[in-house]
Design a protein around this motif. Structure first.
Motif, PDB file in Angstrom:
ATOM      1  N   VAL A  78       0.841  -1.206   0.000  1.00 60.37           N
ATOM      2  CA  VAL A  78       0.000   0.000   0.000  1.00 60.37           C
ATOM      3  C   VAL A  78       0.876   1.255   0.000  1.00 60.37           C
ATOM      4  O   VAL A  78       0.611   2.209  -0.747  1.00 60.37           O
ATOM      5  CB  VAL A  78      -0.952  -0.009   1.225  1.00 60.37           C
ATOM      6  CG1 VAL A  78      -1.715   1.309   1.337  1.00 60.37           C
ATOM      7  CG2 VAL A  78      -1.924  -1.190   1.142  1.00 60.37           C
ATOM      8  N   ASN A  79       1.919   1.251   0.794  1.00 58.48           N
ATOM      9  CA  ASN A  79       2.755   2.456   0.916  1.00 58.48           C
ATOM     10  C   ASN A  79       3.569   2.749  -0.340  1.00 58.48           C
ATOM     11  O   ASN A  79       3.992   3.884  -0.546  1.00 58.48           O
ATOM     12  CB  ASN A  79       3.669   2.354   2.148  1.00 58.48           C
ATOM     13  CG  ASN A  79       2.875   2.504   3.439  1.00 58.48           C
ATOM     14  OD1 ASN A  79       1.791   3.098   3.439  1.00 58.48           O
ATOM     15  ND2 ASN A  79       3.391   1.969   4.523  1.00 58.48           N
ATOM     16  N   VAL A 117     -12.037  -8.723   3.390  1.00 62.43           N
ATOM     17  CA  VAL A 117     -11.361  -8.149   2.220  1.00 62.43           C
ATOM     18  C   VAL A 117     -10.805  -9.306   1.389  1.00 62.43           C
ATOM     19  O   VAL A 117     -11.125  -9.449   0.219  1.00 62.43           O
ATOM     20  CB  VAL A 117     -10.239  -7.175   2.646  1.00 62.43           C
ATOM     21  CG1 VAL A 117      -9.511  -6.611   1.431  1.00 62.43           C
ATOM     22  CG2 VAL A 117     -10.802  -6.048   3.515  1.00 62.43           C
ATOM     23  N   MET A 118      -9.990 -10.135   2.024  1.00 65.16           N
ATOM     24  CA  MET A 118      -9.451 -11.328   1.359  1.00 65.16           C
ATOM     25  C   MET A 118      -9.030 -12.357   2.407  1.00 65.16           C
ATOM     26  O   MET A 118      -8.651 -11.992   3.517  1.00 65.16           O
ATOM     27  CB  MET A 118      -8.280 -10.972   0.447  1.00 65.16           C
ATOM     28  CG  MET A 118      -7.146 -10.268   1.145  1.00 65.16           C
ATOM     29  SD  MET A 118      -5.776  -9.917   0.030  1.00 65.16           S
ATOM     30  CE  MET A 118      -6.485  -8.683  -1.038  1.00 65.16           C
ATOM     31  N   THR A 147      -6.830  -3.556  -1.536  1.00 61.71           N
ATOM     32  CA  THR A 147      -7.022  -4.838  -2.235  1.00 61.71           C
ATOM     33  C   THR A 147      -6.235  -4.859  -3.538  1.00 61.71           C
ATOM     34  O   THR A 147      -5.525  -5.822  -3.848  1.00 61.71           O
ATOM     35  CB  THR A 147      -8.525  -5.067  -2.530  1.00 61.71           C
ATOM     36  OG1 THR A 147      -9.276  -4.814  -1.344  1.00 61.71           O
ATOM     37  CG2 THR A 147      -8.794  -6.486  -3.013  1.00 61.71           C
ATOM     38  N   LYS A 148      -6.358  -3.784  -4.294  1.00 60.60           N
ATOM     39  CA  LYS A 148      -5.684  -3.694  -5.595  1.00 60.60           C
ATOM     40  C   LYS A 148      -4.160  -3.718  -5.421  1.00 60.60           C
ATOM     41  O   LYS A 148      -3.448  -4.332  -6.221  1.00 60.60           O
ATOM     42  CB  LYS A 148      -6.134  -2.411  -6.306  1.00 60.60           C
ATOM     43  CG  LYS A 148      -5.643  -2.291  -7.744  1.00 60.60           C
ATOM     44  CD  LYS A 148      -6.338  -1.113  -8.420  1.00 60.60           C
ATOM     45  CE  LYS A 148      -5.547  -0.577  -9.599  1.00 60.60           C
ATOM     46  NZ  LYS A 148      -5.228  -1.565 -10.615  1.00 60.60           N
ATOM     47  N   ALA A 149      -3.687  -3.068  -4.356  1.00 63.81           N
ATOM     48  CA  ALA A 149      -2.235  -3.034  -4.110  1.00 63.81           C
ATOM     49  C   ALA A 149      -1.698  -4.459  -3.980  1.00 63.81           C
ATOM     50  O   ALA A 149      -0.610  -4.776  -4.489  1.00 63.81           O
ATOM     51  CB  ALA A 149      -1.941  -2.238  -2.844  1.00 63.81           C
ATOM     52  N   PRO A 169     -17.506  -3.841  -0.353  1.00 66.13           N
ATOM     53  CA  PRO A 169     -17.668  -3.449  -1.769  1.00 66.13           C
ATOM     54  C   PRO A 169     -16.361  -3.015  -2.444  1.00 66.13           C
ATOM     55  O   PRO A 169     -16.169  -3.267  -3.637  1.00 66.13           O
ATOM     56  CB  PRO A 169     -18.650  -2.274  -1.717  1.00 66.13           C
ATOM     57  CG  PRO A 169     -19.291  -2.339  -0.377  1.00 66.13           C
ATOM     58  CD  PRO A 169     -18.420  -3.136   0.540  1.00 66.13           C
ATOM     59  N   GLY A 170     -15.486  -2.383  -1.704  1.00 70.80           N
ATOM     60  CA  GLY A 170     -14.201  -1.947  -2.277  1.00 70.80           C
ATOM     61  C   GLY A 170     -13.350  -3.132  -2.694  1.00 70.80           C
ATOM     62  O   GLY A 170     -12.661  -3.101  -3.733  1.00 70.80           O
TER      63      GLY A 170
END
Ligand code: GLU
Length: 316
Positions: free
Chosen positions: A46-47, A108-109, A268-270, A303-304
């Motif tokens: 993320v960072n 989230v996962m 999540t995408k990161a 949802p994200g």
């Protein structure tokens, strides 16, 4: 979530915020477990995006799953790692969470599998699960997921805390030295493998791992969809030369409905975008795939997270 304005203040002029950074904190577990480095691995991904996503991620060492979900509910943690059984019971308000459901909890996962592990001194005489009767066993703090699963499993085989000579409630990070100093005969811990915690124990005293199996355990697999059989490889820890069957859950990244879609999407995408690099950050991730991140979530997904998994073609 703390939102703080981070800007460059020029002497003598008005400080114009360059951007507003959002600070997120992930609740993990003891520093020698797998949650803590997992939180670190997530934050690292993320960072990397901080220039574009303006999110600053940090980790907190905590008592584990139960503490993490309760603290997310209190709004003092934005994310946390939780065992899938803890998340399920918290969301539905059952077991330890009876009458106190955490309806805002979201997954989230489901990152990697964890197994209930009974670590004993080789000289303790404990060869099977029911041998813990009359022994000194650490069952972890009330804030841990370990404690929750241990009680479910002990109950399933007809054992109570009072059947133990000592039911110690120390943090898992303290258990290896208690074992070495012969203050306890064994300890329970729900961990991904291999973990530094059990390596520490194995490197300081002769240990064994005890199989968690039998008809009562089979019943748990049938009764609860979030429990699955698994095996701890004999290759992981010094002196343990056999595979150990046990009961498994998933280590799930969880958050709250109160955390904005954009933030959860970015986190999540990161991970999805950097999955190959992420996987290399801990040996407990050896068997995971992008697809397996969706197995064993146990509670509804944020949802994200759904958005990011859909974009990656992993969800319809
Ligand atoms: N599953 C453990 C718990 O919630 C924590 C495991 C870890 O720290 O890696 O108690």
């Amino acid at each position: 979530m703390k939102s703080k304005i981070v800007g460059l203040a020029l002497a003598g002029s008005l400080a114009i915020p360059a951007f507003s950074a959002q600070f997120i904190t992930i609740g993990t577990g003891g520093v020698t477990g797998v949650y803590y480095p997992t939180g670190g691995a997530i934050c690292r991904m993320v960072n990397k995006l901080r220039k574009t996503a303006h999110i600053r991620c940090s980790v907190e060492s905590t008592g584990g799953s139960v503490y993490n979900v309760n603290t997310i509910k209190a709004g003092e943690l934005d994310f946390g790692i939780s065992q899938s059984d803890t998340a399920y019971q918290a969301y539905h308000g059952i077991g330890k969470f009876k009458g106190k459901p955490i309806k805002e909890l979201r997954s989230v996962m489901a990152i990697y599998p964890e197994l209930l592990t009974l670590v004993v001194r080789k000289d303790s005489g404990i060869k099977k699960l029911t041998d813990i009767k009359g022994k000194r066993i650490n069952i972890d703090t009330p804030g841990s997921g370990t404690r929750m699963t241990t009680e479910i499993v002990m109950h399933a085989v007809g054992l109570k805390d009072s059947d133990l000579a000592l039911a110690d409630e120390m943090k898992s990070s303290e258990a290896p030295s208690l074992l070495k100093d012969n203050k306890i005969d064994g300890y329970f811990a729900v961990f991904g493998h291999p973990t530094a915690n059990i390596k520490d124990a194995a490197n300081s005293v002769a240990i064994d791992l005890i199989p968690i199996k039998g008809p009562a355990i089979q019943k748990l697999f049938k009764k609860y969809p979030y429990y699955a059989p698994g095996v701890i490889s004999g290759a992981f820890y010094k002196g343990v030369n056999h595979d150990t069957p046990s009961i498994g859950v998933k280590a799930v990244l969880v958050t709250s409905t109160k955390i904005p879609e954009k933030v959860v999407y970015t986190v999540t995408k990161a991970i999805l975008d950097n999955f190959a690099a992420f996987k290399k950050l801990h040996p407990a991730y050896k068997t995971i795939t992008k697809k397996s991140l969706l197995d064993g979530l146990s509670i509804p997904q944020h949802p994200g997270a759904i958005k990011a998994f859909k974009e990656a073609g992993l969800l319809k």
